[in-house]
Design an enzyme around this catalytic site. Sequence first.
Site, PDB file in Angstrom:
ATOM      1  N   HIS A 120       0.805  -1.014   0.036  1.00 48.74           N
ATOM      2  CA  HIS A 120       0.025  -0.157  -0.061  1.00 48.74           C
ATOM      3  C   HIS A 120       0.849   1.182   0.049  1.00 48.74           C
ATOM      4  O   HIS A 120       2.064   1.585   0.654  1.00 48.74           O
ATOM      5  CB  HIS A 120      -0.909  -0.104   1.220  1.00 48.74           C
ATOM      6  CG  HIS A 120      -1.867  -1.047   1.353  1.00 48.74           C
ATOM      7  ND1 HIS A 120      -2.684  -1.212   2.496  1.00 48.74           N
ATOM      8  CD2 HIS A 120      -2.071  -2.305   0.477  1.00 48.74           C
ATOM      9  CE1 HIS A 120      -3.320  -2.511   2.077  1.00 48.74           C
ATOM     10  NE2 HIS A 120      -3.153  -2.848   0.952  1.00 48.74           N
ATOM     11  N   GLU A 137       0.802   3.808   1.831  1.00 53.58           N
ATOM     12  CA  GLU A 137       1.161   4.296   3.134  1.00 53.58           C
ATOM     13  C   GLU A 137       2.717   3.503   3.705  1.00 53.58           C
ATOM     14  O   GLU A 137       3.504   3.875   3.997  1.00 53.58           O
ATOM     15  CB  GLU A 137       0.189   4.312   4.248  1.00 53.58           C
ATOM     16  CG  GLU A 137      -0.966   5.298   3.620  1.00 53.58           C
ATOM     17  CD  GLU A 137      -1.987   4.264   2.984  1.00 53.58           C
ATOM     18  OE1 GLU A 137      -3.043   4.763   2.775  1.00 53.58           O
ATOM     19  OE2 GLU A 137      -1.717   3.346   2.468  1.00 53.58           O
ATOM     20  N   CYS A 190      -5.045   1.351   6.708  1.00 58.20           N
ATOM     21  CA  CYS A 190      -5.108   0.070   7.279  1.00 58.20           C
ATOM     22  C   CYS A 190      -4.415  -0.624   8.342  1.00 58.20           C
ATOM     23  O   CYS A 190      -3.482   0.300   8.982  1.00 58.20           O
ATOM     24  CB  CYS A 190      -5.199  -1.099   6.431  1.00 58.20           C
ATOM     25  SG  CYS A 190      -3.701  -1.484   5.647  1.00 58.20           S
ATOM     26  N   CYS A 215      -0.731  -0.549   7.406  1.00 56.81           N
ATOM     27  CA  CYS A 215       0.031   0.636   6.964  1.00 56.81           C
ATOM     28  C   CYS A 215       0.049   1.419   8.328  1.00 56.81           C
ATOM     29  O   CYS A 215       1.181   2.155   8.575  1.00 56.81           O
ATOM     30  CB  CYS A 215      -0.958   1.596   6.174  1.00 56.81           C
ATOM     31  SG  CYS A 215      -0.890   0.697   4.455  1.00 56.81           S
TER      32      CYS A 215
END
Length: 158
Positions: free
Chosen positions: A53, A55, A83, A86
């Site tokens: 992801h 992040e 999430c 992250c």
Amino acid sequence: MTPEQVLRHLRRANAVARRARDELGRHPFGAILVAPDGETVLAEQGNVDTVNHAEAVLARTAAQNYAPDYLWGCTLVTTVEPCAMCAATQYWANIGRLVYGLSERRLLELTGSHEENPTMDLPCRSVFAAGQKQVEVIGPVAEAEEDIAALHRDFWKR
């Protein structure tokens, strides 16, 4: 970080998300790392895939390139609430502040039970609260929500 800076940086993160979607065909998530001065953008990252992801990739890269004490004064600005993976990566990278535009619950409303984005009902604040450091969280930011939601509304209907 002033409200004007927050909104400006969220718009830039959304531009990163738009590029990830339009130029690379990736999920429309974008993140930037802002220096302690609240102005300087040190890095930006679009989503790579369902495991990398925006992040988490950004936080790992930051941890490899900046000292932990410096990162504690930095801000990770991202389009959608991180999430659990992250948020934990940000925590371990020692990035002291988070700004996000759209909540994960709102994202779920837009994506439904899409197999490429099985959201978890675990707010980032809960992840940070389980740790020993006080990561500051700003979000969701109502003024940025519609622009961010628009990218997702179009993408997940494909």
